[in-house]
Structure formats: structure tokens, C-alpha cells
Design an enzyme around this catalytic site. Sequence first.
Site: not given
Ligand code: F6P
Length: 319
Positions: A11, A72, A103-104, A125, A127, A129, A169-171, A185, A187, A222
Site C-alpha cells: 500500500g 502487491r 511488513d509484506g 506504510t 498503518d 504496525d 485504516m490500520g489493518r 478529542g 469521545e 478497521e
Molecule cells: O497497509 C495499508 C492499508 O491502507 C491498510 O490500512 C488497509 O487495510 C489496506 O492497506 C488496504 O489495502 P488496499 O489499498 O489494497 O485496499
Amino acid sequence: MKKIGVLTSGGDAPGMNAAIRSVTRAAIFNELKVVGIQRGYQGLIEGDIQDMNRSSVGDIIHRGGTILRSARSKEFMTEKGFQKALDVLKIFGIDGLVVIGGDGSFRGAKKLSNSGFPTIGIPGTIDNDLGYTDFTIGFDTAVNTVVNAISNLRDTSSSHGRANIVEVMGRYCGDIALYAGLAGGAENIIIPEIDFNMDEICKKLISGRVRGKLHSIIIVAEGVGKPYDIAKEIQERTDIETRVTIMGHLQRGGTPTAQDRILASSLGAKSVELLLQGKKGRVVGIKDNKIVDQDIDEALLVEKNIDQEMYDLTKILSI
Ligand code: F6P
């Protein structure tokens, strides 16, 4: 080391261009030749490779996306695809590779370096992560994008006295939700790393309404999923009209923040330095505000943990 290649994979993330610029210019400064590989490992297999010079990376530091494009590649994961990639590296006379991705992409880089090919990974990325580095390139920009969206949503949330759920997002990682939630901020923040209690969320919404509070922002990472089910349950249990906004790929674009550009610029130059020192199979990152590098196998094993103190702070500040 005479010629290096650079590619972006997985991504895309704002700041990748600043990293490509840094790798290219640092390499040229050190009298290395540089080639840009299009569409990540897939472009490598296909030999989609161009020479880079200092002008190839002019006027890109402020641009989101990646001039090298990204992909990918399933083919690279196969033995045949991997061998093709090694052949192409040899044919083009490439002596070292810089891989910008998550990571991939790092797993691909690890395979290359384990087979003897000098490869360095730069974390790109949104994320955030990866456990070995405090920040990844693109994360800060994504957080700012979400924070801006929260400000807009607060306006309409207040006008209508509604609750607004924002899915980010963030997997499997809750960092975008947590950082944007604290800065915006929010809630309530619902992330995959920490169990959430629907009774508590609904109680907070109802007591807010009793106090005359008009808006309510609930961020859902997500990795938790089902934002529409959460909205339905909240509406049914509190009688507060609830709307859902999915931030989606809006978070992946836009001009990178200064923080992402600085990180990308520092990590790009560091990876060239490592290749020149004859290092291979390493990833670069930032730890306690210092640029660091680590063995790729070790780095991929470092567990990514949520910042519990920050999470607790969001609870205190959103009473
Ligand atoms: O790893 C980055 C990311 O945007 C994640 O947050 C999300 O889950 C994923 O890639 C979405 O992938 P794609 O762009 O293939 O829909």
C-alpha cells in the site's frame, strides 16, 4: 557497490516520494548509479526499470503517492517469480536494493537478503504496525488527514445532535485510531488491541446528552470492523441518531507532513549509508527520536504493542 535499485511496494503512503528522492540523491552524492524499479517486486520481475538522476526526483518531496508506483506481487512469492527477480537484478547489474514498504514488502526483502542479495528495508506504510520502529513513513500524514476530517464531522455532528462513527485504516493495528482520537478529542476510541464495552460507550453518550453536549465522535479502527453494526446498536440503545463515515483511501493520499518528509529523508540516506558499508538484510527506523537500523529477521519478530498510557489518557480527557 556501484549500482543500487529502489522500489516501493504494498500500500502506498505519503512520504514515499521523499524517501525515493533521498535514496536517489544520497546514492548519487556517493557516486553510485541508481535505478528506479516500477510497481514493486512485480516490476522487478518484469524488468520495468529506469535509470534515475538527480532531476528524476526533483519536485516530488511534497507529493503523495509514489512516482515508482506500487503493487502487491503474488508472482514474487512463488519460487519461479523470485528466481526471475534475482536474474533481472543480475542482468541490470544492480548490486544492492532499497525496498520501501510495510511488513509484506519486508518479507520479500528478507528473502532476497537471505539468498545473499544486499537489501535494506525502509518502513513506508500508514498503518504504523511495525514493532521495531516508533513510526513508519505516512502514518503522521494519515493521522492529520483523520484529525481534519474529525473537525469537519464535529461541525455537522453538533448541528444535528448526532453521534458520528469514523472508521479509520490500520489493518490489525489501532495506532491511527488512537493518535487521531487523542488529537481530535474523540469521545470514544475502539481499537482491536483493547476490548471495548458497549455499555460504557452508550452510558457516556447518554450522560453527554444530559449535560447538553451536542456532538460525539467515535473512532473505530478497521481491525475491529462492523462500524454499521456498532452504529445501529448505539442508535437503538441511546436513541441518538448515529452516522458512519469510512475514511478509506482518503488516508493514503495527500501531501506528506513535514514530520513524514523528515523521517523519509533521514531513512533514505541511512539505507544508502548501510549499503555502502556492505551491510545487508537490515531495516531502518526511528527509536526514541534516533535513526536506527536492525537485522530484518529480528525486526519482523518485534511485537507491535499499543501505547497503553496514551489510551488511558484518551479515557481521562474524554470524560
Ligand atoms: O497497509 C495499508 C492499508 O491502507 C491498510 O490500512 C488497509 O487495510 C489496506 O492497506 C488496504 O489495502 P488496499 O489499498 O489494497 O485496499
